[in-house]
Design an enzyme around this catalytic site. Structure first.
Site, PDB file in Angstrom:
ATOM      1  CG  ASN A 197       2.486  10.197  -5.369  1.00 36.71           C
ATOM      2  OD1 ASN A 197       2.755  10.158  -6.647  1.00 36.71           O
ATOM      3  ND2 ASN A 197       1.223   9.428  -5.141  1.00 36.71           N
ATOM      4  CD  GLU A 201      -2.533   3.411  -5.338  1.00 37.61           C
ATOM      5  OE1 GLU A 201      -2.379   2.894  -4.036  1.00 37.61           O
ATOM      6  OE2 GLU A 201      -3.016   4.669  -5.434  1.00 37.61           O
TER       7      GLU A 201
END
Length: 464
Positions: free
Chosen positions: A362, A397
């Site tokens: 990210n 995640e």
């Protein structure tokens, strides 16, 4: 009954005294007996006959009073259909007085609503010597119409010839009006209406069946309603019909009903859109009328409502990004699977895994690219698990995989296949991605969803 032609003379005690012998000699045997009885001077030779005739007259008078007191319209005609007598109930029904019908035929009551073939059939039957019983629409003296159920029977003379016809009428005008009103309501309603017999076979249904389900009245003639019910709801629906009871009142049940082709559909796609899998959801209210042994059903099409509820339900249990189940559904599924394992003693395996160093993905490539990684990983796993395995996004995640009825070695092999598949797949722009996995097996009757989840989470922590 009101006589239209009087054949018997009316006598009084005074008239007998004034009459001369020559007049008495002109009378028949019956009249002479009656005169003698009424005058109080019955000759011995007439005693037995006088007694017979007196009793006969008393009986005739009694029956006449009974018939005139009956509230059912009755009349008698000759073989040409000319009125001979009518009772007061018939006068009230038609508006005609007895003297107004003298010499008139029954055709005076014709309404113009019945086909001529009806009257031809009627006369063929009764002149043949058989009885007739059918509905007929007549016209009163004031011009208004009325409907009766009419029963006509022949009266035979001593030589076996038909002499008169006697008719009894049952006024069903209001009943027919109510039936017409019911039929109008039956067919203007947007709901599905049906009447089925004790065997569940259709006897009547409305136009809504064609509009919503594509079935015409002819299509369903002789069909059992339960044959149209989806197999999953058929048994429950059939139970209602198998054990009818008026005491149960109105029973409610939702069931999928088999649908025909969509009315007005022009192509295959449009036809199939009328129902999911060929069925539409209908919410039924069922009442059993014990006296008539009939079921009355009212059904409302709820297909759109069910689809909306399913859509809302799916949104509430589905992860918006990946399209798989979310954590809310995980909790429900874990509980149900653990309970099932306790019953059949066939344990499930629970695998929890997450993406290694996902924060760096990210931070380096942006959240949009990170989302793409999550979506791609989801597809990799979905293509390698069984149809009945439960796969969900646990959060961020992290992912959860519940494999029902899976032994330890099978679960380890599955986890390893998934780990390698992810590791060997190049992700766009990001490149190589790895995952860490934690595995836990159901521990038996004393185990529960919370402890199973805790052990899998601890195994994941060790793996990382």
């Amino acid at each position: 009954m009101s006589a239209l032609r009087h054949t018997e003379p009316a006598f009084s005690r005074r008239s007998i005294v004034l009459w001369g012998r020559e007049h008495v000699d002109l009378l028949g045997e019956r009249e002479r007996c009656l005169l003698a009885v009424w005058s109080g001077k019955a000759p011995p030779i007439y005693q037995s006959l006088c007694t017979y005739y007196t009793i006969s007259d008393m009986s005739t008078s009694f029956h006449k009073r009974v018939i005139e007191s009956v509230d059912t319209p009755m009349y008698v005609t000759d073989t040409e259909g000319t009125f001979v007598s009518v009772n007061p109930a018939f006068e009230r029904l038609t508006g005609y007085a007895a003297d107004e019908l003298e010499g008139r035929k029954t055709s005076i009551l014709k309404s113009g609503e019945m086909p001529e073939t009806y009257y031809l059939r009627l006369w063929d039957v009764i002149l043949y010597g058989e009885s007739w019983k059918e509905e007929i629409i007549n016209r009163r003296k004031d011009g208004s119409l009325y409907t009766v159920l009419q029963s006509i029977s022949p009266i035979w003379d001593e030589e076996g010839r038909i002499e008169y016809f006697t008719a009894v009428q049952y006024d069903i005008t209001r009943e027919k009006e109510l039936q017409d009103e019911r039929n109008i309501f039956f067919n203007v309603s947007v709901d599905l209406f049906a009447i089925v017999d004790g065997e569940g076979v259709f006897t009547q249904l409305n136009e809504a069946w064609s509009k919503y389900l594509g079935h015409s009245t002819d299509d369903l003639s002789g069909t059992r309603i339960s044959d149209l019910v989806h197999p999953e709801e058929r048994e429950a629906f059939a139970d209602i019909l198998r054990e009818p009871s008026e005491e149960k009142g109105v029973i409610s049940i939702d069931a999928r009903m088999a649908a025909g082709e969509k009315v007005g559909a022009k192509n295959t796609a449009e036809k199939s859109s009328s129902a999911v899998g060929g069925y539409r959801w209908v919410s039924w209210r069922i009442y059993y009328y014990e006296e008539k042994e009939l079921f009355y059903l009212s059904g409302r099409d709820i297909q759109k409502r069910v689809e909306m509820e399913q859509k809302i339900r799916k949104m509430s249990v589905t992860d918006k990004l990946t399209g798989i189940y979310n954590r809310l559904q995980c909790d429900e599924k874990l509980e149900s699977e653990v309970e099932r394992a306790k019953r059949n003693e066939r344990p499930p395996a629970l695998i929890i895994f997450d993406i290694d160093h996902f924060k760096q993905v990210n931070d380096t490539y942006g959240h949009q690219r990170g989302d793409s990684v999550l979506v791609e990983l989801t597809k990799i796993v979905q293509n390698r698990i069984r149809e009945y395995d439960f796969f969900a996004r646990w959060g961020g995640e992290e992912f959860l995989l519940l494999a029902p009825e899976t032994e330890m070695e099978e679960a380890r092999a599955l986890a390893e296949r998934l780990r390698k598949a992810v590791e060997q797949t190049p992700f766009e722009e990001v490149g190589r991605v790895t995952v860490s996995m934690g595995l836990a097996m159901f521990g038996g009757p004393g185990d529960d969803a919370e402890s199973l989840l805790r052990r899998a989470d601890e195994a994941l922590y060790k793996a990382k």
